[in-house]
Scaffold this motif. Structure first.
Motif, PDB file in Angstrom:
ATOM      1  N   VAL A 144      21.124 155.242  65.824  1.00 42.49           N
ATOM      2  CA  VAL A 144      19.982 155.704  66.626  1.00 42.49           C
ATOM      3  C   VAL A 144      20.387 156.322  67.967  1.00 42.49           C
ATOM      4  CG1 VAL A 144      18.481 153.973  65.572  1.00 42.49           C
ATOM      5  CG2 VAL A 144      19.539 153.496  67.792  1.00 42.49           C
ATOM      6  N   ASP A 145      21.640 156.105  68.382  1.00 46.34           N
ATOM      7  CA  ASP A 145      22.082 156.753  69.618  1.00 46.34           C
ATOM      8  C   ASP A 145      23.555 157.069  69.515  1.00 46.34           C
ATOM      9  OD1 ASP A 145      23.152 154.177  70.036  1.00 46.34           O
ATOM     10  OD2 ASP A 145      22.699 154.164  72.183  1.00 46.34           O
ATOM     11  N   GLY A 146      24.155 157.491  70.621  1.00 43.31           N
ATOM     12  CA  GLY A 146      25.528 157.935  70.594  1.00 43.31           C
ATOM     13  C   GLY A 146      26.503 156.874  71.053  1.00 43.31           C
ATOM     14  N   SER A 147      27.382 157.238  71.989  1.00 42.77           N
ATOM     15  CA  SER A 147      28.430 156.331  72.439  1.00 42.77           C
ATOM     16  C   SER A 147      28.603 156.430  73.947  1.00 42.77           C
ATOM     17  CB  SER A 147      29.754 156.674  71.750  1.00 42.77           C
ATOM     18  OG  SER A 147      30.260 157.899  72.254  1.00 42.77           O
ATOM     19  N   LEU A 148      29.329 155.475  74.493  1.00 44.01           N
ATOM     20  CA  LEU A 148      29.587 155.449  75.931  1.00 44.01           C
ATOM     21  C   LEU A 148      30.503 156.595  76.337  1.00 44.01           C
ATOM     22  CD1 LEU A 148      29.817 154.330  78.804  1.00 44.01           C
ATOM     23  CD2 LEU A 148      31.414 152.601  77.916  1.00 44.01           C
ATOM     24  N   ASN A 149      31.659 156.727  75.691  1.00 45.84           N
ATOM     25  CA  ASN A 149      32.618 157.748  76.094  1.00 45.84           C
ATOM     26  C   ASN A 149      32.018 159.156  76.037  1.00 45.84           C
ATOM     27  OD1 ASN A 149      35.541 158.765  76.522  1.00 45.84           O
ATOM     28  ND2 ASN A 149      34.868 159.848  74.688  1.00 45.84           N
ATOM     29  N   THR A 150      31.211 159.417  75.015  1.00 45.39           N
ATOM     30  CA  THR A 150      30.600 160.738  74.864  1.00 45.39           C
ATOM     31  C   THR A 150      29.377 160.891  75.765  1.00 45.39           C
ATOM     32  OG1 THR A 150      31.425 160.773  72.598  1.00 45.39           O
ATOM     33  CG2 THR A 150      29.750 162.371  73.107  1.00 45.39           C
ATOM     34  N   ARG A 151      28.993 159.813  76.450  1.00 43.68           N
ATOM     35  CA  ARG A 151      27.825 159.778  77.348  1.00 43.68           C
ATOM     36  C   ARG A 151      26.545 160.135  76.608  1.00 43.68           C
ATOM     37  NH1 ARG A 151      32.590 161.533  78.372  1.00 43.68           N
ATOM     38  NH2 ARG A 151      32.126 163.461  79.491  1.00 43.68           N
ATOM     39  N   THR A 152      26.464 159.656  75.356  1.00 42.05           N
ATOM     40  CA  THR A 152      25.281 159.891  74.538  1.00 42.05           C
ATOM     41  C   THR A 152      24.592 158.587  74.144  1.00 42.05           C
ATOM     42  OG1 THR A 152      26.788 160.073  72.653  1.00 42.05           O
ATOM     43  CG2 THR A 152      25.945 162.129  73.591  1.00 42.05           C
ATOM     44  N   ALA A 153      25.162 157.439  74.523  1.00 43.47           N
ATOM     45  CA  ALA A 153      24.468 156.169  74.305  1.00 43.47           C
ATOM     46  C   ALA A 153      23.157 156.198  75.097  1.00 43.47           C
ATOM     47  CB  ALA A 153      25.340 155.001  74.746  1.00 43.47           C
ATOM     48  N   LEU A 154      22.066 155.819  74.461  1.00 40.82           N
ATOM     49  CA  LEU A 154      20.741 155.958  75.072  1.00 40.82           C
ATOM     50  C   LEU A 154      20.472 154.801  76.023  1.00 40.82           C
ATOM     51  CD1 LEU A 154      18.154 157.671  75.127  1.00 40.82           C
ATOM     52  CD2 LEU A 154      17.269 156.203  73.289  1.00 40.82           C
ATOM     53  N   CYS A 155      20.335 155.140  77.303  1.00 41.99           N
ATOM     54  CA  CYS A 155      20.172 154.129  78.346  1.00 41.99           C
ATOM     55  C   CYS A 155      18.853 154.331  79.094  1.00 41.99           C
ATOM     56  CB  CYS A 155      21.338 154.220  79.336  1.00 41.99           C
ATOM     57  SG  CYS A 155      22.960 153.926  78.585  1.00 41.99           S
ATOM     58  N   TRP A 156      18.473 153.307  79.831  1.00 44.28           N
ATOM     59  CA  TRP A 156      17.285 153.411  80.679  1.00 44.28           C
ATOM     60  C   TRP A 156      17.570 154.220  81.934  1.00 44.28           C
ATOM     61  CZ3 TRP A 156      12.791 152.312  78.640  1.00 44.28           C
ATOM     62  CH2 TRP A 156      12.694 151.361  77.621  1.00 44.28           C
ATOM     63  N   ASP A 157      18.818 154.262  82.366  1.00 42.51           N
ATOM     64  CA  ASP A 157      19.193 154.960  83.595  1.00 42.51           C
ATOM     65  C   ASP A 157      20.104 156.137  83.275  1.00 42.51           C
ATOM     66  OD1 ASP A 157      18.011 152.993  85.494  1.00 42.51           O
ATOM     67  OD2 ASP A 157      19.483 151.664  84.565  1.00 42.51           O
ATOM     68  N   PRO A 158      20.072 157.182  84.081  1.00 42.65           N
ATOM     69  CA  PRO A 158      20.900 158.359  83.806  1.00 42.65           C
ATOM     70  C   PRO A 158      22.382 158.077  84.055  1.00 42.65           C
ATOM     71  CG  PRO A 158      19.742 158.623  85.879  1.00 42.65           C
ATOM     72  CD  PRO A 158      19.193 157.380  85.246  1.00 42.65           C
ATOM     73  N   TYR A 159      23.232 158.851  83.379  1.00 41.00           N
ATOM     74  CA  TYR A 159      24.665 158.788  83.629  1.00 41.00           C
ATOM     75  C   TYR A 159      24.968 159.490  84.952  1.00 41.00           C
ATOM     76  CZ  TYR A 159      25.342 157.218  78.829  1.00 41.00           C
ATOM     77  OH  TYR A 159      25.310 156.490  77.670  1.00 41.00           O
ATOM     78  N   PRO A 160      25.916 158.977  85.716  1.00 40.34           N
ATOM     79  CA  PRO A 160      26.251 159.608  87.000  1.00 40.34           C
ATOM     80  C   PRO A 160      26.606 161.083  86.822  1.00 40.34           C
ATOM     81  CG  PRO A 160      27.342 157.473  86.790  1.00 40.34           C
ATOM     82  CD  PRO A 160      26.729 157.776  85.456  1.00 40.34           C
ATOM     83  N   GLY A 161      26.012 161.917  87.635  1.00 41.22           N
ATOM     84  CA  GLY A 161      26.289 163.342  87.584  1.00 41.22           C
ATOM     85  C   GLY A 161      25.502 164.098  86.535  1.00 41.22           C
TER      86      GLY A 161
ATOM     87  N   GLU B 138      37.333 144.463  71.004  1.00 38.49           N
ATOM     88  CA  GLU B 138      38.410 145.293  71.533  1.00 38.49           C
ATOM     89  C   GLU B 138      37.870 146.525  72.251  1.00 38.49           C
ATOM     90  OE1 GLU B 138      42.727 146.076  71.862  1.00 38.49           O
ATOM     91  OE2 GLU B 138      41.330 144.392  71.897  1.00 38.49           O
ATOM     92  N   HIS B 139      36.648 146.941  71.922  1.00 41.08           N
ATOM     93  CA  HIS B 139      36.053 148.079  72.634  1.00 41.08           C
ATOM     94  C   HIS B 139      35.898 147.785  74.130  1.00 41.08           C
ATOM     95  CE1 HIS B 139      35.593 149.763  68.810  1.00 41.08           C
ATOM     96  NE2 HIS B 139      34.295 149.891  68.707  1.00 41.08           N
ATOM     97  N   ALA B 140      35.645 146.535  74.460  1.00 38.83           N
ATOM     98  CA  ALA B 140      35.503 146.180  75.876  1.00 38.83           C
ATOM     99  C   ALA B 140      36.803 146.434  76.629  1.00 38.83           C
ATOM    100  CB  ALA B 140      35.072 144.725  76.019  1.00 38.83           C
ATOM    101  N   MET B 141      37.930 146.223  75.959  1.00 37.25           N
ATOM    102  CA  MET B 141      39.220 146.476  76.586  1.00 37.25           C
ATOM    103  C   MET B 141      39.506 147.978  76.665  1.00 37.25           C
ATOM    104  SD  MET B 141      40.152 143.402  77.307  1.00 37.25           S
ATOM    105  CE  MET B 141      38.406 143.376  77.744  1.00 37.25           C
ATOM    106  N   ASP B 142      39.147 148.714  75.620  1.00 35.69           N
ATOM    107  CA  ASP B 142      39.371 150.157  75.609  1.00 35.69           C
ATOM    108  C   ASP B 142      38.483 150.881  76.619  1.00 35.69           C
ATOM    109  OD1 ASP B 142      41.310 150.165  73.572  1.00 35.69           O
ATOM    110  OD2 ASP B 142      39.777 150.180  72.010  1.00 35.69           O
ATOM    111  N   ASP B 143      37.258 150.391  76.788  1.00 31.27           N
ATOM    112  CA  ASP B 143      36.244 151.139  77.534  1.00 31.27           C
ATOM    113  C   ASP B 143      35.907 150.554  78.898  1.00 31.27           C
ATOM    114  OD1 ASP B 143      36.029 152.945  75.485  1.00 31.27           O
ATOM    115  OD2 ASP B 143      34.245 152.058  74.603  1.00 31.27           O
ATOM    116  N   ARG B 144      36.655 149.569  79.372  1.00 28.71           N
ATOM    117  CA  ARG B 144      36.274 148.918  80.619  1.00 28.71           C
ATOM    118  C   ARG B 144      36.234 149.902  81.784  1.00 28.71           C
ATOM    119  NH1 ARG B 144      40.900 144.523  82.054  1.00 28.71           N
ATOM    120  NH2 ARG B 144      39.867 144.628  84.092  1.00 28.71           N
ATOM    121  N   ASP B 145      37.204 150.812  81.861  1.00 28.54           N
ATOM    122  CA  ASP B 145      37.222 151.761  82.975  1.00 28.54           C
ATOM    123  C   ASP B 145      36.109 152.791  82.840  1.00 28.54           C
ATOM    124  OD1 ASP B 145      39.449 150.529  84.122  1.00 28.54           O
ATOM    125  OD2 ASP B 145      40.823 151.706  82.894  1.00 28.54           O
TER     126      ASP B 145
END
Length: 492
Positions: A262-279, A364-371
């Motif tokens: 139903v949505d995308g991903s964090l790295n691609t900045r397509t995960a559907l959130c309530w707040d906008p991505y910075p920039g 393991e995604h938490a370790m890959d994506d923490r930054d």
């Protein structure tokens, strides 16, 4: 006593007492104190105090892409465009690609790069050779003009093709260089060497047709729960298939769930959130991510699947996506699985238990994506990859890898969930750690001790996870794996 296997002097997790297990007809027929019963017939294996557990499961894989990854050049750890170009040039200089082939790399994470990718820059490096670079999260790819023309893609000036458009191109790219049966067999056997007895397959392909063919061809080291995506749901229903139905003669492949993204991903900045991505505040409808399947369409799909006995697994990463999916499960009054649940609104944690929803997560995604999370979900990471909060709220957790996004190795997930770190970095949000016994259960379908009557899907460990360091946990030595009483890995 007839044929069978006797596993003697086994220890179970959390204890020092020793037991003997009798395996016959693919099941555990008896568990007794070590030496209490004298039996004859069949094979006897002395485990000499090794730990015996239920077999490990990876609850979320893309097996074809995991297998194909071995033939793609590695982009892991690239810190920016320059790093990527250095690796692309090296591959092209070696000239190992055949004429007319598509040169394919995998593993970049541009979410933390200082400068964005561009189509023009990639074209300057690659020239007329078709090149496709796939992101580590599988939700986008960076194509040069030659590859775009070959695949019929229309990337924007960045060269990036995202989400649905990229998913539509994936099968064509895979068909250009399909993995062989031997490659699938090697991948399955590698998983068995890590104690894995089963996987939940979420590849976007004809899993119900392809996996029985693979088993018949000798890819038989794993059990497979084979999912269907929405465009194959009608076919599964027409075939009378329900979740749990056996779909090949040996019983290794069963009908799984309907998979809906139903949505995308964090790295691609397509995960559907309530707040906008910075920039991205000025990016209109996509400032907060993307909705791949809107709520109304999802509701229809879940209702249809439920009427025909097919359970649902819904990919939801952003907090708005999770809220909307939970709302629909509640409206329909059905249970199901939410895949990923990476960012969850505080009020939604308790709803998992109340509605009987399983949180199928990939630690393991938490370790890959923490930054990347610190950058793009700033101020919200206290509820990102929040396994401790899910557990405290009473949610049922199941662990997977999302391979190839992370390696198909449950010990990585177990270590990440219990330590929230790897290498020498400080733990990231250590309050979200979970106890070891829960992490093990989440990788063993809820139970960490074998029981008489169970299928003899078993893992034998050379070390005790309860006393292992974080590094040892990641590299847990596996002495043997049995699938229905049959050795799929034997290292003792």
């Amino acid at each position: 006593m007839g044929s069978g296997t006797e596993l003697r002097n086994a220890r179970f997790l959390g204890g020092d007492d020793r037991f003997d297990l009798r395996v016959e007809g693919g099941r555990i027929t008896a568990i007794t104190p070590a030496g209490a019963v004298s039996r004859t017939g069949g094979e006897t294996v002395d485990l000499d105090g090794r730990i015996l557990t239920p077999g490990l499961w990876d609850e979320h894989v893309h097996f074809t892409q995991w297998t194909t990854q071995r033939s793609r050049f590695d982009l892991t750890g690239t810190a920016g465009v320059a790093d990527v170009f250095e690796r692309v040039r090296a591959v092209l200089r070696r000239g190992e690609h055949s004429a007319g082939s598509i040169v394919t790399g995998y593993g970049f994470r541009d979410g933390s790069w200082p400068a964005p990718p561009t189509l023009r820059a990639l074209d300057e490096v690659t020239g007329p050779v078709p090149v496709v670079l796939i992101s580590a999260d599988l939700h986008c790819a960076w194509l040069n003009s030659a590859a775009a023309a070959r695949l019929g893609a229309q990337p924007d000036p960045s060269g990036i093709v995202r989400e649905g458009e990229w998913f539509a191109l994936g099968p064509e790219l895979a068909a250009a260089s399909p993995p062989t049966t031997a490659m699938f067999r090697d991948s399955a056997e590698a998983a068995a060497r890590r104690g894995v007895v089963g996987v939940v397959e979420f590849e976007n392909t004809d899993n119900l047709g392809q996996w029985p063919e693979r088993v018949a061809a000798g890819v038989d080291s794993l059990r497979v729960e084979a999912s269907v995506w929405p465009h194959r749901l009608d076919g599964a229903i027409a075939g009378g298939l329900r979740t749990g139905a056996v779909i090949e003669p040996r019983g290794l492949v069963t009908m799984g769930r309907l998979k809906v993204v139903v949505d995308g991903s964090l790295n691609t900045r397509t995960a559907l959130c309530w707040d906008p991505y910075p920039g991205r505040e000025g990016h209109g409808a996509h400032a907060c991510g993307m909705s791949s399947v809107p709520p109304g369409e999802l509701r229809v799909l879940l209702e249809q699947a439920h009427r025909h006995g097919i359970a649902a697994a819904v990919h939801a990463i952003g907090d708005r996506a999770n809220s909307e999916v939970i709302d629909i499960f509640e409206e329909l009054g059905i249970a199901g699985t939410i895949e990923h649940a990476q960012l969850v609104r505080a009020d939604d944690f308790s709803r998992f238990k109340r509605l009987g929803l399983v949180a199928s997560v990939q630690p393991e995604h938490a370790m890959d994506d923490r930054d990347i999370a610190d950058r793009h979900w700033s101020g919200r990471t206290d509820r990102a990859f929040a396994y401790g909060s899910l557990h405290a709220a009473g949610a049922t957790l199941r662990f997977g890898s999302d391979a190839p996004v992370a390696p198909l190795d449950p010990w990585f997930a177990i270590a990440a969930a219990t330590t929230r770190t790897r290498d020498d970095r400080a733990p990231w949000h250590p309050e979200q750690r979970v106890p070891l016994d829960l992490a093990l259960a989440a990788s063993m379908r809820g139970r960490t001790r074998p029981v008489a009557g169970d299928l003899a899907d078993l893992t034998i460990l050379d070390d005790d996870p309860g006393t292992a360091t974080s590094e040892r946990l990641r590299n847990m030595p596996v002495a043997g794996t049995l699938l229905g009483g049959r050795w799929t890995w034997r290292g003792l």
